[in-house]
Design an enzyme around this catalytic site. Structure first.
Site, PDB file in Angstrom:
ATOM      1  N   TYR A  89     -13.980   0.104  -2.581  1.00 58.56           N
ATOM      2  CA  TYR A  89     -13.730  -0.890  -1.905  1.00 58.56           C
ATOM      3  C   TYR A  89     -14.614  -2.017  -1.697  1.00 58.56           C
ATOM      4  CZ  TYR A  89     -12.560  -3.044   2.769  1.00 58.56           C
ATOM      5  OH  TYR A  89     -12.039  -4.164   3.960  1.00 58.56           O
TER       6      TYR A  89
ATOM      7  N   SER B 170     -16.250  -8.906   2.735  1.00 58.84           N
ATOM      8  CA  SER B 170     -16.641  -7.447   3.892  1.00 58.84           C
ATOM      9  C   SER B 170     -17.940  -7.249   3.878  1.00 58.84           C
ATOM     10  CB  SER B 170     -15.781  -6.559   3.826  1.00 58.84           C
ATOM     11  OG  SER B 170     -16.258  -5.472   4.510  1.00 58.84           O
TER      12      SER B 170
END
Length: 306
Positions: A211, A198
């Site tokens: 995250y 990501s």
């Protein structure tokens, strides 16, 4: 690729972005929120998964691929493209049965077989059982895509409980380790592993502390595993998307934030899953990427770093 797989329609429309690239839906997007884990079938504005302009050329003919988180979003889009390139596909998903059924329908419309298996990648036994079922069904495994993910926004680090940290790390990091260990004995020379990272693992995100940390760990894991498996001629790479229109964010963000999702990129919109999936097709076959390993490929919709 065959036309029958290309019949999905959005339940609502959004204006197109004025920036470069395709004229895809741009903010303001529907402010709809979803209950976790997020069901794509319930989204008012359906993500685009079918890559209508893409033409397969048999690059994965005879290959068997496992995709975790394959029921929706990026996982669905790449399952469709893998099938269009000749692969047979197994998708793992948590409990989104309706989405998984639709993904299998789309894969089969491309001429591929699809096996869907429900369970939690946090569980080592599930990962091992998944691999066993794929071997019974297809007889081999050539590509593993680790794509399952959990995220939840938090404005302050004080809001991150130990239980929440465990949920995020056990899904996003432990799950990747479990799947690699389960699949690895069945991979051979020329096979590959692709991890979903990501942009948050590259730049961080102030409201996604845990995250972001897991995605940074995935990037490091990718590079380390690539070196570890180089002597076996097994390639390991990652794709690091920026904002992508999938159920993940509507199932997490507040309605106002959902409406403006992706607006701060140079493209002024989020990516559609079909814009990310070809990167996985590039990294999967030796014909395209035999000399590429340990790479984290960013697809962020933004040129500038930081």
């Amino acid at each position: 690729m065959q036309a029958p797989a290309r019949g999905a329609h959005s339940k609502t429309k959004a204006k197109a972005a004025p920036g470069p690239g395709h004229a895809e839906p741009a903010p303001p997007l529907p402010s709809q929120t979803l209950a976790k884990p997020g069901v794509q079938a319930d989204m008012q504005l359906q993500p685009l998964s079918l890559a209508r302009d893409y033409r397969g050329s048999g690059k994965l003919e005879g290959k068997i691929a496992i995709i975790t988180g394959g029921d929706s979003g990026i996982g669905r889009a790449l399952a469709i493209l893998f099938a269009g390139e000749g692969a047979q596909v197994a998708i793992a998903y948590l409990n989104e049965d309706e989405d998984a059924k639709e993904t299998c329908r789309l894969v089969e419309a491309e001429g591929g077989a699809c096996l869907s298996i429900s369970g939690d990648v946090q569980d080592t036994a599930f990962c091992e059982g998944l691999v066993a079922k794929v071997l019974v069904k297809f007889g081999a495994i050539h590509v593993l895509v680790n794509n399952a993910a959990f995220q939840e926004h938090a404005e302050r680090i004080e809001d991150l409980t130990e239980q929440r940290l465990e949920e995020t790390f056990k899904t996003n990091v432990f799950g990747y380790f479990h799947m690699v260990k389960a699949v690895l004995p069945h991979l051979g020379e020329g096979d590959c592993i692709i991890n979903t990272g990501s942009v948050t693992g590259l730049r961080g995100s102030k409201n996604l502390l845990d995250y972001s940390a897991t995605k940074g760990a995935i990037h490091a894991f990718t590079k380390a595993l690539a070196s570890n498996l180089a002597e076996r001629n097994i390639r390991v790479n990652a794709v690091a998307p920026g904002p992508v229109w999938t159920p993940l964010n509507p199932a997490d963000k507040k309605s106002g934030d959902v409406a403006e999702f992706g607006a701060k990129t140079d493209m002024r919109r989020p990516a559609q899953p079909e814009e990310i999936s070809p990167a996985y097709v590039f990294l999967a076959p030796q014909a395209c990427s035999s000399y590429i390993t340990g790479v984290v490929l960013p697809i962020t919709g933004t040129a500038a770093e930081g």
